[in-house]
Design an enzyme around this catalytic site. Structure first.
Site, PDB file in Angstrom:
ATOM      1  CB  THR A  13      -0.935   0.000   1.230  1.00  0.00           C
ATOM      2  OG1 THR A  13      -1.813  -1.122   1.149  1.00  0.00           O
ATOM      3  CG2 THR A  13      -1.766   1.270   1.296  1.00  0.00           C
ATOM      4  CB  SER A  22       1.851  -8.321   0.982  1.00  0.00           C
ATOM      5  OG  SER A  22       0.610  -8.141   1.624  1.00  0.00           O
ATOM      6  CB  SER A  23      -2.622 -11.141  -1.160  1.00  0.00           C
ATOM      7  OG  SER A  23      -3.230 -10.285  -0.221  1.00  0.00           O
ATOM      8  CB  THR A  77       0.096  -4.452   6.297  1.00  0.00           C
ATOM      9  OG1 THR A  77      -1.174  -4.391   5.625  1.00  0.00           O
ATOM     10  CG2 THR A  77       0.723  -3.068   6.323  1.00  0.00           C
ATOM     11  NE  ARG A  88      -4.289 -20.094  14.542  1.00  0.00           N
ATOM     12  CZ  ARG A  88      -5.376 -19.355  14.658  1.00  0.00           C
ATOM     13  NH1 ARG A  88      -6.451 -19.628  13.940  1.00  0.00           N
ATOM     14  NH2 ARG A  88      -5.415 -18.340  15.500  1.00  0.00           N
TER      15      ARG A  88
END
Length: 346
Positions: free
Chosen positions: A13, A58-59, A89, A246
């Site tokens: 971004t 960034s994806s 980010t 997780r």
């Protein structure tokens, strides 16, 4: 002698413009980004630039691009005092974690930063993040050593250890936090370096870069009602080497016989199953409750207070170097780059 910092633009971004026709954010030329920050010229630091071609969202980050980034830094390591990586980010914590493992005995700063708003917008957070990241990357102590010989993420006035960090907000300027480790640097009116919290490299030894990663790993989250057939399908996936599971709270899982049996089968097949809590703060303690104890019996190893991002990239790094699952299980319980709260590996 002036310090030298290499500014690496991967995308994100911070370096985008809004398309007047579609309203969507699109990458623009890196030189235009630098023109938006004339303050950089005031530094007593020589700043060179390197741009990924083309810049990526960034994806779309991949282990292959992490290898490219590792090469970019390693090939120029002796020519610069520090590195600043501009990055989107969304996957910044994954990339910072991966790079921490790929840069063994790092003696210079590799500081990731970016922004929530493009640098051309009036309220952008990009200028402050970039300017301070460069200052930290150039900082040296009285002995001439880098003040931050680590991979870190600078955002919202704080420098965080890269492999301890998670993105916590898609909207706030304070987008990242390291919930299980204190800040390395706090930047307000003054920049406060918390030296006692930082890794101490072997200054006289070279940095050893690594370029191999093995992404035969998967992450899955437990939840009430999780289905046996789906879990078994994952565990018996051909070529899968490791699983980041997780769990609830301090590392707990449902005491369903089929689940424990499936985990045992995965362990017997040589798969490394790492227990990471779904909570952003705290650590896995599998001996705390009976259900966690049964996971230990099934061969599941504790990830301690590791982040998911750090655990999955550490597994990629380890299984690219070791074929023995037991060695990988042992090293997952050791602190290689300050990623978990135990005594560092010797």
């Amino acid at each position: 002698m002036n310090t030298r910092v290499l500014l690496i633009y991967t995308g994100g971004t911070i370096g985008m413009n809004r398309n007047p026709q579609t309203g969507a954010l699109e990458p623009f030329d890196f030189e235009h980004l630098l023109q938006r920050v004339p303050e950089l010229e005031q530094f007593d630091t020589e700043i060179d630039t390197y741009q990924f071609q083309p810049p990526i969202d960034s994806s779309d980050m991949t282990p292959a691009r992490w290898t490219d980034l590792s090469h970019t830094i390693a090939d120029r390591y002796d020519r610069y005092d520090g590195f600043v990586v501009l990055h989107g980010t969304d996957t910044m914590a994954y990339t910072a974690s991966a790079l921490s493992y790929m840069m063994e005995n790092l003696t210079k700063p590799v500081i990731f930063t970016g922004s929530q708003l493009p640098i051309g917008q009036l309220r952008t957070d990009g200028k402050e993040n970039l300017i301070t990241a460069v200052e930290i990357a150039a900082a040296k102590d009285s002995e001439g050593h880098a003040r931050v010989p680590e991979v870190g993420i600078f955002f919202g006035g704080h420098l965080l250890r890269g492999n301890r960090t998670t993105k916590q907000s898609a909207e706030e300027f304070n987008a990242f936090e390291s919930f299980n480790y204190p800040h390395l640097v706090d930047a307000g009116v003054n920049i406060s370096y918390h030296t006692e919290r930082m890794l101490r490299p072997q200054w006289e030894q070279p940095m050893t870069p690594h370029f191999r990663l093995d992404n035969n790993v998967i992450i899955f989250s437990l939840f009430p009602g999780i289905r046996e057939d789906l879990i078994r399908h994952i565990i018996h996936t051909p070529n899968l080497k490791s699983i980041v599971m997780r769990t609830f709270g301090s590392g707990n899982a449902p005491q369903m016989p089929w689940l424990l049996q499936a985990l045992k089968e995965g362990t017997r097949q040589g798969k490394v199953i790492v227990n990471i809590s779904q909570c952003v703060q705290g650590a896995v303690e599998m001996g705390r409750y009976d259900c966690g104890y049964h996971l230990q019996e099934a061969g599941v190893v504790s990830g301690g207070d590791s982040t998911v991002e750090s655990a999955v990239t550490k597994l990629m790094f380890l299984q690219s170097h070791y074929n023995d699952p037991q060695t990988i299980r042992r090293l997952m319980g050791q602190s290689l780059r300050g990623e978990i709260s135990i005594s560092p590996a010797t």
